[in-house]
Design a protein around this motif. Sequence first.
Motif, PDB file in Angstrom:
ATOM      1  N   TYR A   1      -6.378 -31.448 -11.679  1.00 29.12           N
ATOM      2  CA  TYR A   1      -5.041 -31.376 -12.273  1.00 29.12           C
ATOM      3  C   TYR A   1      -4.787 -29.931 -12.709  1.00 29.12           C
ATOM      4  O   TYR A   1      -5.658 -29.286 -13.286  1.00 29.12           O
ATOM      5  CB  TYR A   1      -4.963 -32.329 -13.465  1.00 29.12           C
ATOM      6  CG  TYR A   1      -3.671 -32.291 -14.247  1.00 29.12           C
ATOM      7  CD1 TYR A   1      -2.443 -32.482 -13.622  1.00 29.12           C
ATOM      8  CD2 TYR A   1      -3.674 -32.097 -15.622  1.00 29.12           C
ATOM      9  CE1 TYR A   1      -1.258 -32.467 -14.332  1.00 29.12           C
ATOM     10  CE2 TYR A   1      -2.502 -32.081 -16.354  1.00 29.12           C
ATOM     11  CZ  TYR A   1      -1.297 -32.267 -15.712  1.00 29.12           C
ATOM     12  OH  TYR A   1      -0.117 -32.242 -16.428  1.00 29.12           O
ATOM     13  N   THR A   2      -3.597 -29.438 -12.434  1.00 28.04           N
ATOM     14  CA  THR A   2      -3.203 -28.075 -12.803  1.00 28.04           C
ATOM     15  C   THR A   2      -2.348 -28.113 -14.062  1.00 28.04           C
ATOM     16  O   THR A   2      -1.357 -28.847 -14.118  1.00 28.04           O
ATOM     17  CB  THR A   2      -2.417 -27.410 -11.660  1.00 28.04           C
ATOM     18  OG1 THR A   2      -3.218 -27.421 -10.473  1.00 28.04           O
ATOM     19  CG2 THR A   2      -2.044 -25.982 -12.017  1.00 28.04           C
ATOM     20  N   ILE A   3      -2.729 -27.315 -15.053  1.00 26.61           N
ATOM     21  CA  ILE A   3      -2.049 -27.325 -16.348  1.00 26.61           C
ATOM     22  C   ILE A   3      -1.413 -25.965 -16.606  1.00 26.61           C
ATOM     23  O   ILE A   3      -2.099 -24.939 -16.637  1.00 26.61           O
ATOM     24  CB  ILE A   3      -3.047 -27.676 -17.470  1.00 26.61           C
ATOM     25  CG1 ILE A   3      -3.649 -29.070 -17.204  1.00 26.61           C
ATOM     26  CG2 ILE A   3      -2.365 -27.644 -18.839  1.00 26.61           C
ATOM     27  CD1 ILE A   3      -4.817 -29.420 -18.081  1.00 26.61           C
ATOM     28  N   ILE A   4      -0.104 -25.972 -16.780  1.00 25.17           N
ATOM     29  CA  ILE A   4       0.655 -24.759 -17.085  1.00 25.17           C
ATOM     30  C   ILE A   4       1.218 -24.905 -18.496  1.00 25.17           C
ATOM     31  O   ILE A   4       2.110 -25.731 -18.729  1.00 25.17           O
ATOM     32  CB  ILE A   4       1.813 -24.534 -16.089  1.00 25.17           C
ATOM     33  CG1 ILE A   4       1.316 -24.630 -14.639  1.00 25.17           C
ATOM     34  CG2 ILE A   4       2.489 -23.197 -16.357  1.00 25.17           C
ATOM     35  CD1 ILE A   4       0.330 -23.570 -14.249  1.00 25.17           C
ATOM     36  N   PRO A   5       0.709 -24.150 -19.468  1.00 25.03           N
ATOM     37  CA  PRO A   5       1.183 -24.291 -20.841  1.00 25.03           C
ATOM     38  C   PRO A   5       2.702 -24.166 -20.948  1.00 25.03           C
ATOM     39  O   PRO A   5       3.310 -23.275 -20.346  1.00 25.03           O
ATOM     40  CB  PRO A   5       0.484 -23.133 -21.565  1.00 25.03           C
ATOM     41  CG  PRO A   5      -0.779 -22.937 -20.794  1.00 25.03           C
ATOM     42  CD  PRO A   5      -0.391 -23.176 -19.355  1.00 25.03           C
ATOM     43  N   GLY A   6       3.293 -25.096 -21.676  1.00 22.78           N
ATOM     44  CA  GLY A   6       4.740 -25.093 -21.871  1.00 22.78           C
ATOM     45  C   GLY A   6       5.527 -25.782 -20.784  1.00 22.78           C
ATOM     46  O   GLY A   6       6.723 -26.022 -20.936  1.00 22.78           O
TER      47      GLY A   6
ATOM     48  N   ALA B   1      -6.397 -22.343 -23.619  1.00 21.14           N
ATOM     49  CA  ALA B   1      -5.366 -22.020 -22.625  1.00 21.14           C
ATOM     50  C   ALA B   1      -3.974 -22.087 -23.238  1.00 21.14           C
ATOM     51  O   ALA B   1      -3.119 -21.235 -22.945  1.00 21.14           O
ATOM     52  CB  ALA B   1      -5.474 -22.975 -21.442  1.00 21.14           C
ATOM     53  N   HIS B   2      -3.738 -23.083 -24.077  1.00 22.96           N
ATOM     54  CA  HIS B   2      -2.410 -23.212 -24.690  1.00 22.96           C
ATOM     55  C   HIS B   2      -2.193 -22.194 -25.807  1.00 22.96           C
ATOM     56  O   HIS B   2      -1.081 -21.693 -25.992  1.00 22.96           O
ATOM     57  CB  HIS B   2      -2.203 -24.636 -25.186  1.00 22.96           C
ATOM     58  CG  HIS B   2      -1.910 -25.595 -24.079  1.00 22.96           C
ATOM     59  ND1 HIS B   2      -2.904 -26.117 -23.278  1.00 22.96           N
ATOM     60  CD2 HIS B   2      -0.736 -26.092 -23.608  1.00 22.96           C
ATOM     61  CE1 HIS B   2      -2.342 -26.903 -22.356  1.00 22.96           C
ATOM     62  NE2 HIS B   2      -1.049 -26.901 -22.541  1.00 22.96           N
TER      63      HIS B   2
ATOM     64  N   PRO C   1      -1.218 -32.239 -30.674  1.00 19.69           N
ATOM     65  CA  PRO C   1      -1.652 -31.080 -31.471  1.00 19.69           C
ATOM     66  C   PRO C   1      -2.020 -29.860 -30.632  1.00 19.69           C
ATOM     67  O   PRO C   1      -2.192 -28.778 -31.162  1.00 19.69           O
ATOM     68  CB  PRO C   1      -2.874 -31.616 -32.222  1.00 19.69           C
ATOM     69  CG  PRO C   1      -3.391 -32.728 -31.373  1.00 19.69           C
ATOM     70  CD  PRO C   1      -2.179 -33.347 -30.734  1.00 19.69           C
ATOM     71  N   THR C   2      -2.125 -30.045 -29.307  1.00 23.93           N
ATOM     72  CA  THR C   2      -2.446 -28.923 -28.429  1.00 23.93           C
ATOM     73  C   THR C   2      -1.208 -28.313 -27.793  1.00 23.93           C
ATOM     74  O   THR C   2      -1.047 -27.092 -27.761  1.00 23.93           O
ATOM     75  CB  THR C   2      -3.427 -29.364 -27.320  1.00 23.93           C
ATOM     76  OG1 THR C   2      -4.663 -29.748 -27.919  1.00 23.93           O
ATOM     77  CG2 THR C   2      -3.682 -28.237 -26.326  1.00 23.93           C
TER      78      THR C   2
END
Length: 340
Positions: free
Chosen positions: A157-162, A137-138, A242-243
Amino acid sequence: MSDRYSRQILFAPIGIDGQRRIEKKHVLIIGLGALGSSISEMLTRAGVGKLTLIDRDYVEESNLQRQQLYTEMDAKEKMPKVVAAKHRLSEINHDVYINAIVGEADILILEQLAPNVDLIIDGTDNFEIRFILNDIAHKYNVPWIFGSCVGSFGSTYTIIPGKTPCLHCLLQKIPMRGQTCDTVGIIAPTVQMVTSYQVAEALKILSESEKALRNTYITFDLWENQYLSIKTSDAIRNMDCPTCGKERTYPFLAFEEQTKFAVLCGRNTVQIRPSTISHLSLGELASQWKQAGYEVKQNPYLVSIQKEEIRLVLFKDGRALIHGTNDPAKARRIYYSLMG
């Protein structure tokens, strides 16, 4: 526009424009068990443009208590979950394009799919795949929604890259339970609670209403009437991660970080070796498996568990032998069902 979505359009935060955006979006769902089957049905009814479904498993009778897309006939015929799901979802809404993939959500296929999807949703049952999803995703800048449930306990949990801390950052701060549905069971309302949160967040992303996204990690226990919402501030995000940090290496996409599977010649056995030596508490696991009703034997070096015709032998460093099969996919399914 079809009257099918009239009530969803009447919901002002979505409206006509939001519905039109939803109908143009492509969602990737990994895992079609309890979470994935519920998520895929809600998104199909909501009119998402395209769903890609990936699952390696087939329908079993024990699934029917909580996996709502499947029937007794699916279980009797051992129908692959994505095949049964596609058939049912197509009957619900023929306008939604369903791409069903029977197989493992491995790095190769995820690398091919990720650049062309708008959202990834987690319906898996183990953290190895979740960490791979987190890296994918990232790498391709795709939002993804984590979900987990066991017993009466759930989290999402919602993950939005950046913009948000990633799963790798989060798990440095928030401990996870090492239980599985095969060891402590699960009740259907837990599933529905998790997927309600996941799909609500998905609709916000798909309708491009990002300002309404939740910025908390939610965990609850329906049986014990407990609920906790943890704000995921920048303090949790690790700039050296690192991600999602400044110098990204996406470690879980590297071969050496993946669990290794090897068929042992002439022994009808698959060896599973995790990427890192974990020094497990064999006594704790043995006690948990005994409570779940399995036949368990233990000595200072290993623990052995009998599961129907399969025997799993687990060593202190996390290495396992799955006796009774030479099919790595079946061995992997057994391993994760018992280990989480």
